[in-house]
Design a protein around this motif. Structure first.
Motif, short mmCIF file in Angstrom:
data_model
loop_
_atom_site.label_atom_id
_atom_site.label_comp_id
_atom_site.label_asym_id
_atom_site.label_seq_id
_atom_site.Cartn_x
_atom_site.Cartn_y
_atom_site.Cartn_z
N LYS A 72 0.85 -1.18 0.00
CA LYS A 72 0.00 0.00 0.00
C LYS A 72 0.89 1.23 0.00
O LYS A 72 1.61 1.48 0.96
N LYS A 73 0.85 1.95 -1.10
CA LYS A 73 1.68 3.14 -1.28
C LYS A 73 3.15 2.78 -1.04
O LYS A 73 3.72 2.01 -1.78
N ASP A 74 3.76 3.31 0.06
CA ASP A 74 5.18 3.05 0.29
C ASP A 74 5.42 2.00 1.37
O ASP A 74 6.55 1.83 1.83
N ILE A 75 4.37 1.26 1.77
CA ILE A 75 4.49 0.25 2.82
C ILE A 75 4.20 -1.13 2.24
O ILE A 75 3.28 -1.29 1.44
N ALA A 76 5.01 -2.12 2.66
CA ALA A 76 4.82 -3.50 2.21
C ALA A 76 4.56 -4.40 3.42
O ALA A 76 5.13 -4.21 4.50
N HIS A 77 3.70 -5.39 3.20
CA HIS A 77 3.37 -6.36 4.24
C HIS A 77 4.31 -7.55 4.09
O HIS A 77 4.35 -8.20 3.04
N ILE A 78 5.11 -7.83 5.13
CA ILE A 78 6.09 -8.91 5.10
C ILE A 78 5.47 -10.17 5.70
O ILE A 78 5.09 -10.19 6.88
N LEU A 79 5.39 -11.23 4.90
CA LEU A 79 4.79 -12.48 5.36
C LEU A 79 5.80 -13.38 6.05
O LEU A 79 5.45 -14.15 6.94
N ASP A 80 7.07 -13.30 5.64
CA ASP A 80 8.07 -14.20 6.21
C ASP A 80 9.46 -13.62 5.97
O ASP A 80 9.69 -12.92 4.98
N GLY A 81 10.40 -13.92 6.87
CA GLY A 81 11.79 -13.51 6.70
C GLY A 81 12.25 -12.43 7.66
O GLY A 81 13.46 -12.20 7.78
N VAL A 82 11.34 -11.77 8.35
CA VAL A 82 11.69 -10.70 9.30
C VAL A 82 10.86 -10.92 10.56
O VAL A 82 9.68 -11.28 10.48
N LYS A 83 11.49 -10.69 11.71
CA LYS A 83 10.78 -10.82 12.99
C LYS A 83 10.85 -9.50 13.73
O LYS A 83 11.72 -8.65 13.45
N PRO A 84 9.91 -9.27 14.66
CA PRO A 84 9.91 -8.01 15.41
C PRO A 84 11.25 -7.79 16.11
O PRO A 84 11.85 -8.70 16.66
N GLY A 85 11.72 -6.54 16.07
CA GLY A 85 12.98 -6.18 16.70
C GLY A 85 14.16 -6.16 15.75
O GLY A 85 15.22 -5.62 16.09
N ASP A 86 14.05 -6.75 14.56
CA ASP A 86 15.15 -6.73 13.59
C ASP A 86 15.38 -5.29 13.11
O ASP A 86 14.43 -4.53 12.89
N THR A 87 16.67 -4.95 12.95
CA THR A 87 17.04 -3.64 12.42
C THR A 87 17.25 -3.79 10.91
O THR A 87 18.16 -4.50 10.48
N ILE A 88 16.42 -3.12 10.15
CA ILE A 88 16.39 -3.30 8.70
C ILE A 88 16.96 -2.06 8.02
O ILE A 88 16.61 -0.92 8.37
N VAL A 89 17.82 -2.27 7.03
CA VAL A 89 18.37 -1.17 6.23
C VAL A 89 17.28 -0.64 5.30
O VAL A 89 16.62 -1.42 4.59
N THR A 90 17.06 0.66 5.31
CA THR A 90 16.02 1.26 4.46
C THR A 90 16.59 2.03 3.27
O THR A 90 15.86 2.29 2.31
N SER A 91 17.85 2.41 3.31
CA SER A 91 18.48 3.06 2.16
C SER A 91 19.98 2.83 2.22
O SER A 91 20.55 2.64 3.30
N GLY A 92 20.62 2.84 1.05
CA GLY A 92 22.05 2.59 0.96
C GLY A 92 22.40 1.14 0.67
O GLY A 92 23.57 0.75 0.77
N GLN A 93 21.40 0.31 0.27
CA GLN A 93 21.66 -1.12 0.04
C GLN A 93 22.43 -1.40 -1.24
O GLN A 93 22.96 -2.49 -1.42
N VAL A 94 22.48 -0.43 -2.15
CA VAL A 94 23.06 -0.68 -3.47
C VAL A 94 24.50 -1.19 -3.37
O VAL A 94 24.91 -2.09 -4.11
N ARG A 95 25.27 -0.64 -2.43
CA ARG A 95 26.70 -1.02 -2.32
C ARG A 95 26.95 -2.12 -1.30
O ARG A 95 28.09 -2.47 -1.05
N LEU A 96 25.89 -2.67 -0.72
CA LEU A 96 26.07 -3.64 0.35
C LEU A 96 26.18 -5.06 -0.17
O LEU A 96 25.71 -5.39 -1.26
N SER A 97 26.81 -5.89 0.62
CA SER A 97 26.87 -7.33 0.40
C SER A 97 26.88 -7.99 1.77
O SER A 97 26.93 -7.31 2.80
N ASN A 98 26.82 -9.30 1.81
CA ASN A 98 26.81 -10.01 3.09
C ASN A 98 28.02 -9.66 3.94
O ASN A 98 29.16 -9.64 3.44
N HIS A 99 27.79 -9.39 5.22
CA HIS A 99 28.83 -9.08 6.22
C HIS A 99 29.53 -7.75 5.96
O HIS A 99 30.61 -7.50 6.51
N ALA A 100 28.95 -6.88 5.13
CA ALA A 100 29.55 -5.56 4.91
C ALA A 100 29.43 -4.73 6.18
O ALA A 100 28.45 -4.83 6.93
#
Length: 369
Positions: free
Chosen positions: A321-349
């Motif tokens: 809905k607009k700029d919000i997405a409903h996550i069905l699986d893969g994230v749990k409450p309390g996780d810190t999620i990157v919202t911008s700057g992912q383009v240059r990231l990789s695992n363990h960066a």
């Protein structure tokens, strides 16, 4: 002279040697830097995943229709003798709108009506005489036929006159009239559009696998381009009993109150069929999700030996809905999620959290292309 030349050569050798030595030192430091480069630290913005409520919807599209709508036409040809409405006004049921010239029919009607009392009196007199046996059955039948034939003529002329009068069949609003006083109309000419806009209707289709999630009187939000931020609330009033065998879709109809008159027939509309509210659901900004052909993923920040590093997690995304997405699986409450700057990231960066959210804040106005 020789001593001066010696000093000059010595100075030149020292200058040349210092330049070579500096270049060798610089190259050594460069090689040393590239041999042991410092780990890059990437700036990112983050959000904390929280459990929240989510109202799922079924999306559909369709066109707005009036509760009742008809283009009024004339049954008979003739010249317009009277127009008793103005374009764009409210009219009542059975109100006379347009009348065609019917002087001949009215004159014939008066003539027949003038003959009716005499024909009726003769019929009743002959009826009494026939019962007494004073006249023959033939004369009685003739009087009876004349009387009922005259009544039928009156009814026929009355109907002919009424056919030349265009009457509003229901309450509603008329559009712009297409005729003028004195104009000759052929039968079936379009005169004006009449619509009952007090309640508007939306017809749309949903896939057959969604049938179990819809029902009569279910609430629905309608959005039109003319008022993009204003939802018009309605409810489902009819569901087609059969599924189309060709498309696998089922047709649904919803009614939307239109007391303010903002909805017009023919408008393109987007519908959200409201489903039961879900509790304890994870929602994230859509900017946090990386969409690829191989699946959707997010970067989760964690502390490792005092450093903040990210790990890529595959997620299952539901509705958006607009700029919000409903996550069905893969994230749990309390996780810190990157919202911008992912383009240059990789695992363990290694990352550095900043507070600048300008990258994920939607602009107040969409720029023109």
């Amino acid at each position: 002279m020789k001593k001066w030349t010696f000093f000059m050569l010595l100075i030149a050798l020292l200058l040349f040697g210092s330049v070579i030595g500096f270049n060798e030192f610089k190259q050594h430091k460069i090689d040393e830097y590239f041999a042991n480069p410092p780990e890059q630290e990437y700036p990112v913005t983050v959000t904390t995943a929280k459990a929240d409520i989510w109202v799922p919807v079924i999306k559909a599209i369709g066109f707005i229709e009036p509760n009742q709508g008809v283009t009024l036409s004339n049954e008979s040809s003739g010249v317009i003798s009277n127009i008793s409405f103005e374009s764009g006004t409210q009219v009542k049921a059975d109100q006379l709108l347009v009348e065609l010239d019917s002087d001949v029919e009215k004159a014939n009607l008066k003539s027949s009506q003038a003959k009716l009392p005499a024909a009726e009196a003769k019929y009743k007199r002959y009826q009494g005489l026939y019962k007494k046996g004073s006249i023959s059955k033939e004369r009685y039948d003739e009087a009876e036929a004349n009387f009922f034939s005259l009544k039928a003529d009156i009814e026929s002329l009355t109907a002919a006159i009424e056919r030349r009068q265009i009457i509003a069949p229901f309450d509603g609003v008329v559009g712009i009239r297409n005729v003028f006083l004195g104009q000759y109309l052929q039968a079936g000419s379009d005169i004006v559009r009449l619509e009952d806009t007090s309640v508007m209707r939306l017809r749309f289709t949903v896939p057959q696998n969604e049938i179990s999630r819809i029902s009569l009187k279910q609430p629905i939000d309608i959005f039109v381009d003319a008022y993009p931020e204003q939802p018009f609330v309605g409810s489902i009033t009819a569901i087609e009993p059969a599924v189309s065998s060709q498309s696998g879709l089922i047709q649904v109809q919803a009614d939307i109150p239109n007391s303010d008159g903002k909805l017009r027939s023919g408008m393109f509309a987007r519908a959200n069929i409201i489903l039961p509210t879900l509790e304890d659901q994870i929602t994230l900004p859509q900017t946090a999700i990386t969409y690829t052909l191989y699946g959707d993923s997010v970067y989760i920040v964690s502390d490792e030996d005092g450093e903040k590093r990210v790990k890529q997690h595959v997620v299952k995304v539901g509705e958006r809905k607009k700029d919000i997405a409903h996550i069905l699986d893969g994230v749990k409450p309390g996780d810190t999620i990157v919202t911008s700057g992912q383009v240059r990231l990789s695992n363990h960066a290694k990352v550095k959290i900043i507070d600048d959210n300008s990258a994920i804040t939607p602009p107040a106005e969409i720029p023109m292309l």
